[in-house]
Write an enzyme that holds these catalytic residues in place. Structure first.
Site, PDB file in Angstrom:
ATOM      1  N   TYR A  61       0.816  -1.216   0.000  1.00 12.06           N
ATOM      2  CA  TYR A  61       0.000   0.000   0.000  1.00 12.06           C
ATOM      3  C   TYR A  61       0.855   1.275   0.000  1.00 12.06           C
ATOM      4  O   TYR A  61       0.376   2.345  -0.332  1.00 12.06           O
ATOM      5  CB  TYR A  61      -0.941   0.039   1.211  1.00 12.06           C
ATOM      6  CG  TYR A  61      -2.017  -1.024   1.193  1.00 12.06           C
ATOM      7  CD1 TYR A  61      -2.091  -1.956   0.171  1.00 12.06           C
ATOM      8  CD2 TYR A  61      -2.965  -1.097   2.196  1.00 12.06           C
ATOM      9  CE1 TYR A  61      -3.064  -2.930   0.147  1.00 12.06           C
ATOM     10  CE2 TYR A  61      -3.951  -2.073   2.187  1.00 12.06           C
ATOM     11  CZ  TYR A  61      -3.996  -2.987   1.158  1.00 12.06           C
ATOM     12  OH  TYR A  61      -4.958  -3.951   1.138  1.00 12.06           O
ATOM     13  N   LYS A  90       4.188 -15.285   2.302  1.00 13.26           N
ATOM     14  CA  LYS A  90       4.171 -16.055   1.054  1.00 13.26           C
ATOM     15  C   LYS A  90       5.642 -16.324   0.707  1.00 13.26           C
ATOM     16  O   LYS A  90       6.137 -15.975  -0.371  1.00 13.26           O
ATOM     17  CB  LYS A  90       3.439 -15.227  -0.031  1.00 13.26           C
ATOM     18  CG  LYS A  90       3.167 -15.956  -1.308  1.00 13.26           C
ATOM     19  CD  LYS A  90       2.140 -17.064  -1.204  1.00 13.26           C
ATOM     20  CE  LYS A  90       2.002 -17.788  -2.522  1.00 13.26           C
ATOM     21  NZ  LYS A  90       1.267 -19.058  -2.442  1.00 13.26           N
ATOM     22  N   ASP A 102      -2.105 -18.318   1.452  1.00 11.74           N
ATOM     23  CA  ASP A 102      -3.200 -19.000   0.746  1.00 11.74           C
ATOM     24  C   ASP A 102      -3.804 -20.115   1.592  1.00 11.74           C
ATOM     25  O   ASP A 102      -5.023 -20.228   1.718  1.00 11.74           O
ATOM     26  CB  ASP A 102      -2.753 -19.502  -0.644  1.00 11.74           C
ATOM     27  CG  ASP A 102      -1.337 -20.055  -0.655  1.00 11.74           C
ATOM     28  OD1 ASP A 102      -0.681 -20.038   0.405  1.00 11.74           O
ATOM     29  OD2 ASP A 102      -0.882 -20.507  -1.726  1.00 11.74           O
ATOM     30  N   ASP A 143      -5.185  -7.213   5.730  1.00 13.96           N
ATOM     31  CA  ASP A 143      -6.424  -6.568   5.296  1.00 13.96           C
ATOM     32  C   ASP A 143      -7.417  -7.641   4.859  1.00 13.96           C
ATOM     33  O   ASP A 143      -8.580  -7.665   5.272  1.00 13.96           O
ATOM     34  CB  ASP A 143      -6.079  -5.632   4.113  1.00 13.96           C
ATOM     35  CG  ASP A 143      -7.169  -4.622   3.832  1.00 13.96           C
ATOM     36  OD1 ASP A 143      -8.182  -4.627   4.555  1.00 13.96           O
ATOM     37  OD2 ASP A 143      -7.011  -3.825   2.891  1.00 13.96           O
ATOM     38  N   ASP A 147     -10.686  -9.261   7.342  1.00 12.62           N
ATOM     39  CA  ASP A 147     -12.072  -9.128   6.863  1.00 12.62           C
ATOM     40  C   ASP A 147     -12.712 -10.502   6.701  1.00 12.62           C
ATOM     41  O   ASP A 147     -13.878 -10.698   7.049  1.00 12.62           O
ATOM     42  CB  ASP A 147     -12.106  -8.403   5.508  1.00 12.62           C
ATOM     43  CG  ASP A 147     -12.378  -6.923   5.677  1.00 12.62           C
ATOM     44  OD1 ASP A 147     -11.950  -6.358   6.711  1.00 12.62           O
ATOM     45  OD2 ASP A 147     -13.019  -6.320   4.785  1.00 12.62           O
TER      46      ASP A 147
END
Ligand code: NAD
Length: 362
Positions: free
Chosen positions: A141, A189, A221, A245, A249
């Protein structure tokens, strides 16, 4: 103790849920002989209307001078046509950046009482109690270079972390795990990304400072799946910005309603506390918003900015007791007539009544 709290209630349901949270905090603090000194300022759409900017200078000044900031929510249809950098949400982003918090804490929890609100099977989620610690100021970001080159039809972002950025957020995750069930699951990852290899190596190094906390690594994942199939296996989940993020959620599904979830952003100059939901323009002004996420956010203020752990637990216990007794706001009841459905102010009052009888016993 005296806590100087800046309250920026904002727009839509922000003021409705914030009022309930502040009066619950005031009740529990005054019972323990503590003082809650509240200053109120404008942010978001209401600040655009009166001050011409979503984050007036006096709001920012008051935020930096306070012990903690409590935000309701910002935004609404009225301001949707404004350019992104002048919209209500820009005020919140500026406030976050100015306060400098880099660790975003988001709990996701379920109990028998809440399980009926989740689309997941009760026997899978009952008892789940996860605390996400998401790095908030680094990664994709914020990394440069970033660009959308419309001439060439290419776009790119950069997932960048420094070792120091990882160390400081990892330490917070381990410190919080020490006070909980002493397990950190770090998500990355590392099988594909160099930045994740740095993340994994650095978190492993930080773990040596906390020998009583177990560390495990998961790839993002498979973690997305594990959170839904075995959420009870997780205590503190430490992630970089983008992965956090998405996963936090996803995990809101465990608790069942956006209206239930609190958050805290810590590590900067002043901590920022906010329920995770937005200003919910569709239900604003109707006294039907769920104030429990805001009330639980109040518990986080007491825990992380006032050192009042027993008072924080008292609020969390009262919320569970109210749910156990069959009281719900409309978003939680979802038309189920076996619940006693309360409005925003009535739900706040029910939590205060429950707290009062709970505190009388201590
Ligand atoms: P939202 O969270 O406001 O609402 C999503 C849905 O959840 C709506 O149906 C709403 O009625 C419901 N809901 C949310 N909170 C609830 C509560 N406490 N009780 C009962 N129901 C609740 O998200 P949105 O609709 O995408 O956004 C609305 C506005 O809020 C937009 O302007 C958006 O930019 C802003 N927003 C602000 C924040 C913030 O201030 N932190 C966060 C997200 C969205």
């Amino acid at each position: 103790m005296k806590l100087n709290l800046l309250v920026v209630a904002g727009d839509g349901i922000g003021p409705e849920v914030t009022n309930e949270a502040i009066s619950v905090m005031r009740l529990v603090m005054s019972h323990g002989g503590h003082e809650l000194a509240v200053t109120e300022k404008r942010i978001g759409g209401i600040a655009i209307d009166t001050d011409g900017t979503p984050l007036p200078a006096d709001t920012l000044q008051a935020a930096l001078a306070s012990d903690a900031v409590f935000l309701g929510a910002v935004g609404g249809i009225k301001w949707n046509a404004l350019p992104p950098n002048t919209r209500p949400e820009a005020g919140l982003l500026q406030l976050r950046a100015s306060l400098g918090g880099f660790a975003n804490l988001r709990p996701a929890f379920a109990s028998k009482e809440l399980a009926v609100n989740s689309p997941l099977k009760p026997d899978i989620i009952d008892g789940a109690d996860i605390l996400f610690v998401r790095e908030l100021l680094g990664g994709l970001y914020f990394g440069a270079p970033r660009e959308w080159n419309k001439d060439t039809g290419e776009a790119w972002n950069t997932m960048r972390y420094t070792r120091d950025e990882i160390v400081r957020v990892a330490r917070i995750a381990f410190q919080l795990a020490q006070k909980r069930r002493k397990k950190v699951t770090s998500v990355d990852k590392a099988n594909v990304l160099e930045v994740s290899q740095l993340w994994r190596a650095t978190v492993t190094e930080v773990a040596k400072e906390f020998p009583n906390v177990a560390l495990e690594h998961q790839l993002v994942d498979s973690m997305a799946m594990l959170l839904m199939t075995s959420p009870r296996n997780y205590d503190v989940v430490l992630t970089e910005n983008l992965f956090g993020d998405i996963l936090s959620d996803e995990s809101a599904v465990i608790t069942g309603s956006l209206g239930m979830l609190p958050s805290a952003t810590i590590g900067g100059k002043v901590n920022l506390y906010e329920p995770i939901h937005g200003s919910a323009p569709d239900i604003a002004g109707k006294n039907i918003a769920n104030p429990l996420g805001a009330i639980l956010t109040g518990a986080l203020v007491l825990r992380h900015s006032a050192g009042l752990e027993a008072e924080a637990v008292a609020i969390e216990t009262a919320v569970l007791k109210v749910l156990e007794a069959g009281f719900r706001t409309a978003d939680l009841a979802r038309g189920n007539t076996s619940f006693n459905v309360l409005g925003t102010t009535q739900m706040g009052q029910k939590v205060r009544e429950t707290l009062t009888s709970q505190l009388a016993l201590t």
